[in-house]
Design a protein around this motif. Structure first.
Motif, mmCIF file in Angstrom:
data_model
loop_
_atom_site.group_PDB
_atom_site.id
_atom_site.type_symbol
_atom_site.label_atom_id
_atom_site.label_comp_id
_atom_site.label_asym_id
_atom_site.label_seq_id
_atom_site.Cartn_x
_atom_site.Cartn_y
_atom_site.Cartn_z
ATOM 1 N N GLN A 125 49.713 1.663 -55.727
ATOM 2 C CA GLN A 125 49.475 0.605 -54.747
ATOM 3 C C GLN A 125 49.532 1.150 -53.323
ATOM 4 N N ILE A 146 46.336 3.400 -52.722
ATOM 5 C CA ILE A 146 45.067 2.677 -52.691
ATOM 6 C C ILE A 146 44.850 1.975 -51.350
ATOM 7 N N SER A 147 45.904 1.595 -50.691
ATOM 8 C CA SER A 147 45.752 0.925 -49.390
ATOM 9 C C SER A 147 44.931 1.787 -48.435
ATOM 10 N N LEU A 183 41.191 2.100 -49.557
ATOM 11 C CA LEU A 183 40.395 0.923 -49.213
ATOM 12 C C LEU A 183 39.965 0.949 -47.753
ATOM 13 N N GLU A 236 37.270 3.402 -47.574
ATOM 14 C CA GLU A 236 36.181 3.055 -48.472
ATOM 15 C C GLU A 236 35.771 4.208 -49.388
ATOM 16 N N LEU A 282 42.987 -2.591 -62.769
ATOM 17 C CA LEU A 282 42.826 -2.044 -61.423
ATOM 18 C C LEU A 282 41.347 -1.866 -61.104
ATOM 19 N N LYS A 283 40.594 -1.327 -62.074
ATOM 20 C CA LYS A 283 39.147 -1.162 -61.874
ATOM 21 C C LYS A 283 38.490 -2.509 -61.629
ATOM 22 N N ASP A 338 39.928 -5.227 -60.324
ATOM 23 C CA ASP A 338 40.322 -5.680 -58.988
ATOM 24 C C ASP A 338 39.519 -4.991 -57.892
ATOM 25 N N LEU A 339 39.121 -3.731 -58.162
ATOM 26 C CA LEU A 339 38.421 -2.935 -57.153
ATOM 27 C C LEU A 339 36.900 -3.044 -57.265
ATOM 28 N N THR A 342 34.072 -2.220 -54.559
ATOM 29 C CA THR A 342 34.455 -1.125 -53.674
ATOM 30 C C THR A 342 33.910 0.175 -54.268
ATOM 31 N N ILE A 397 35.862 2.767 -54.888
ATOM 32 C CA ILE A 397 36.990 3.492 -55.475
ATOM 33 C C ILE A 397 36.831 3.578 -56.994
ATOM 34 N N VAL A 400 38.316 4.632 -60.887
ATOM 35 C CA VAL A 400 39.578 4.495 -61.626
ATOM 36 C C VAL A 400 39.388 5.035 -63.037
#
Length: 253
Positions: free
Chosen positions: A119, A122-123, A126, A129, A165-166, A168-169, A172, A174, A176
């Motif tokens: 967590q 990842i901040s 993000l 990007e 997690l993937k 949620d992202l 984006t 990012i 995973v």
């Protein structure tokens, strides 16, 4: 010239983590190598001079994880790749005979430390990007076996956490990935788990298991894929291993 990317690898003092650190440094990454054993980290940093920043960090201590990230030098703060490798198994006793402290330590390290570090990392990804989060799960999260109890449950948690997690992202850039190895030799895994060098050695007798270098090669391949490609999960076993059949207990009259 492209800017040198930064990776953070946990559990880098031995086994998978050390091999992954070496491979990513060879691939041109600067690597933040974390573990509890300072002497091992310093040896690795000396070996890979200039490409490794060694940091003593205990994944069972969430406050230490947060402090470590906050105190990274400015030139090491923009983490492109996080490799959640640190973790452990303790004991193979069935549930009536287990040690609750062993269960607590596995959950704190394999689950709580991992999600906190993820967590926090990842901040930054993000904001920039870009980024890639990889975790070292296990086939133990899919296939139960006697004595696997909480260790297997922590790896099942990681598998589901990474898929969520993937999700949620989504939207984006990012990436995973969960890597799920089977039988692997040449690491400290079984020695830590069994606390007996002879029993640990016997785990691999008569086999040709996966190696830490096999895992490092896989990590290198995954992060090196084009940025639009995401490997959700990858299950690996040596040729000498296969998923077990469903167990049946039989009473003989």
């Amino acid at each position: 010239m492209a800017e040198q990317k930064i990776a953070l690898v946990t559990g880098a003092s031995a086994g998978f983590g050390r091999a992954i650190t070496r491979r990513l440094a060879h691939d041109g990454y600067k690597v933040i190598a974390t573990a509890r054993r300072q002497d091992k980290l310093e040896q690795l940093a000396q070996e890979l001079s200039g490409n490794v920043y060694p940091v003593v960090m205990d994944m069972a201590d969430s406050k230490e994880i947060e402090k470590t990230l906050q105190n990274l030098p400015a030139e090491w703060q923009e983490i492109d790749v996080l490799v959640n490798n640190a973790g452990l198994a303790l004991g193979v006793d069935p549930i009536p005979n287990i040690s609750l402290s062993d269960w607590d330590q596995m959950i704190q390290t394999n689950v709580i430390g991992l999600i906190h570090l993820t967590q926090l990392t990842i901040s930054g990804m993000l904001k920039r990007e870009k980024g890639h989060v990889l975790s070292l799960g296990s086939i133990a999260g899919t296939y139960p076996y006697p004595g696997g109890n909480v260790y297997g449950a922590t790896k099942a948690f990681i598998a589901q956490f990474m898929l969520n997690l993937k999700t949620d992202l989504l939207g984006t850039s990012i990436r995973v990935t969960n890597i799920e190895p089977g039988l692997c030799g040449g690491t400290e895994f079984s020695e830590v788990r069994l606390q007996d060098p002879q029993k640990a050695k016997a785990v691999y007798d008569g086999t040709t298991p996966l190696t830490a270098e096999d895992i490092a090669e896989t990590v290198s391949w995954i992060v090196g894929l084009p940025s639009h490609v995401n490997i959700n999960r990858i299950e690996m076993m040596p040729v000498c291993q296969a998923p077990a059949g469903v167990a049946v207990a039989r009473k003989i009259n």
